[in-house]
Design a protein around this motif. Structure first.
Motif, PDB file in Angstrom:
ATOM      1  N   GLY A  59     104.886  50.577 -88.853  1.00 30.22           N
ATOM      2  CA  GLY A  59     103.811  49.708 -89.340  1.00 30.22           C
ATOM      3  C   GLY A  59     103.871  49.405 -90.823  1.00 30.22           C
ATOM      4  O   GLY A  59     103.783  48.253 -91.237  1.00 30.22           O
ATOM      5  N   ALA A  60     104.043  50.425 -91.630  1.00 26.49           N
ATOM      6  CA  ALA A  60     104.088  50.213 -93.081  1.00 26.49           C
ATOM      7  C   ALA A  60     105.323  49.422 -93.486  1.00 26.49           C
ATOM      8  O   ALA A  60     105.246  48.498 -94.295  1.00 26.49           O
ATOM      9  N   ALA A  61     106.474  49.758 -92.895  1.00 23.78           N
ATOM     10  CA  ALA A  61     107.719  49.066 -93.240  1.00 23.78           C
ATOM     11  C   ALA A  61     107.664  47.596 -92.853  1.00 23.78           C
ATOM     12  O   ALA A  61     108.220  46.743 -93.545  1.00 23.78           O
ATOM     13  N   LEU A  62     106.988  47.299 -91.751  1.00 18.43           N
ATOM     14  CA  LEU A  62     106.893  45.910 -91.289  1.00 18.43           C
ATOM     15  C   LEU A  62     105.686  45.187 -91.877  1.00 18.43           C
ATOM     16  O   LEU A  62     105.525  43.996 -91.674  1.00 18.43           O
ATOM     17  N   THR A  63     104.836  45.924 -92.575  1.00 19.69           N
ATOM     18  CA  THR A  63     103.588  45.380 -93.132  1.00 19.69           C
ATOM     19  C   THR A  63     102.840  44.550 -92.090  1.00 19.69           C
ATOM     20  O   THR A  63     102.520  43.388 -92.304  1.00 19.69           O
ATOM     21  N   CYS A  64     102.586  45.195 -90.958  1.00 19.78           N
ATOM     22  CA  CYS A  64     101.886  44.496 -89.877  1.00 19.78           C
ATOM     23  C   CYS A  64     100.738  45.346 -89.350  1.00 19.78           C
ATOM     24  O   CYS A  64     100.648  46.534 -89.629  1.00 19.78           O
ATOM     25  N   ALA A  65      99.885  44.704 -88.559  1.00 19.67           N
ATOM     26  CA  ALA A  65      98.772  45.410 -87.931  1.00 19.67           C
ATOM     27  C   ALA A  65      99.306  46.328 -86.837  1.00 19.67           C
ATOM     28  O   ALA A  65     100.289  46.007 -86.168  1.00 19.67           O
ATOM     29  N   VAL A  66      98.651  47.463 -86.678  1.00 24.34           N
ATOM     30  CA  VAL A  66      99.018  48.425 -85.644  1.00 24.34           C
ATOM     31  C   VAL A  66      97.762  48.794 -84.873  1.00 24.34           C
ATOM     32  O   VAL A  66      96.773  49.224 -85.462  1.00 24.34           O
ATOM     33  N   ASP A  67      97.803  48.590 -83.560  1.00 24.12           N
ATOM     34  CA  ASP A  67      96.708  49.007 -82.684  1.00 24.12           C
ATOM     35  C   ASP A  67      97.129  50.310 -82.017  1.00 24.12           C
ATOM     36  O   ASP A  67      98.174  50.362 -81.362  1.00 24.12           O
ATOM     37  N   ILE A  68      96.329  51.358 -82.178  1.00 21.78           N
ATOM     38  CA  ILE A  68      96.613  52.651 -81.568  1.00 21.78           C
ATOM     39  C   ILE A  68      95.653  52.855 -80.400  1.00 21.78           C
ATOM     40  O   ILE A  68      94.434  52.781 -80.576  1.00 21.78           O
ATOM     41  N   ILE A  69      96.217  53.114 -79.225  1.00 20.81           N
ATOM     42  CA  ILE A  69      95.405  53.393 -78.041  1.00 20.81           C
ATOM     43  C   ILE A  69      95.458  54.898 -77.805  1.00 20.81           C
ATOM     44  O   ILE A  69      96.524  55.445 -77.484  1.00 20.81           O
ATOM     45  N   PRO A  70      94.354  55.596 -77.999  1.00 18.38           N
ATOM     46  CA  PRO A  70      94.344  57.047 -77.865  1.00 18.38           C
ATOM     47  C   PRO A  70      94.776  57.508 -76.467  1.00 18.38           C
ATOM     48  O   PRO A  70      94.308  56.993 -75.451  1.00 18.38           O
ATOM     49  N   GLY A  71      95.709  58.474 -76.455  1.00 16.80           N
ATOM     50  CA  GLY A  71      96.123  59.120 -75.218  1.00 16.80           C
ATOM     51  C   GLY A  71      96.853  58.249 -74.218  1.00 16.80           C
ATOM     52  O   GLY A  71      96.969  58.620 -73.045  1.00 16.80           O
ATOM     53  N   ALA A  72      97.399  57.113 -74.618  1.00 11.72           N
ATOM     54  CA  ALA A  72      97.994  56.157 -73.671  1.00 11.72           C
ATOM     55  C   ALA A  72      99.444  56.446 -73.303  1.00 11.72           C
ATOM     56  O   ALA A  72     100.054  55.684 -72.561  1.00 11.72           O
TER      57      ALA A  72
END
Length: 100
Positions: A59-72
């Motif tokens: 995410g940081a390297a690509l400078t993009c949004a990251v959606d985290i889905i807990p436990g998926a």
């Protein structure tokens, strides 16, 4: 609208032998240059193929949004994923996130 979504990108060292061709370092500059529109990542905080986390690793390297889905897990049909209307809506530009 051009969009690229990376779903559960693995950490190279966590890819099993059968997927050895996926064990390549990411060239963040080349990925960003290939996207004309939005770049986004969706992943889990419990992905066995990326224990560090896609947000941290990419995410940081690509400078993009990251959606985290807990436990998926690795976000596959075996993890309970199939039809995903919110993701389809994101793909066509109807919503700003890919939440489930």
């Amino acid at each position: 609208m051009d969009r690229l979504l990376l779903v559960s990108p693995p950490a190279p060292e966590s890819v099993p032998p059968a997927g050895a061709s996926f064990r390549v370092p990411m060239d963040a500059e080349a990925v960003r240059a290939s996207v004309c529109g939005e770049l986004r990542i969706v992943s889990s905080d419990a992905d066995p193929y990326n224990p560090v986390g896609a947000g941290t690793l990419y995410g940081a390297a690509l400078t993009c949004a990251v959606d985290i889905i807990p436990g998926a897990g690795h976000i596959t049909p075996d993890d309970g994923y199939g039809p995903w209307p919110a993701l389809e809506a994101w793909c066509v530009g109807d919503t700003p996130t890919v939440g489930r």
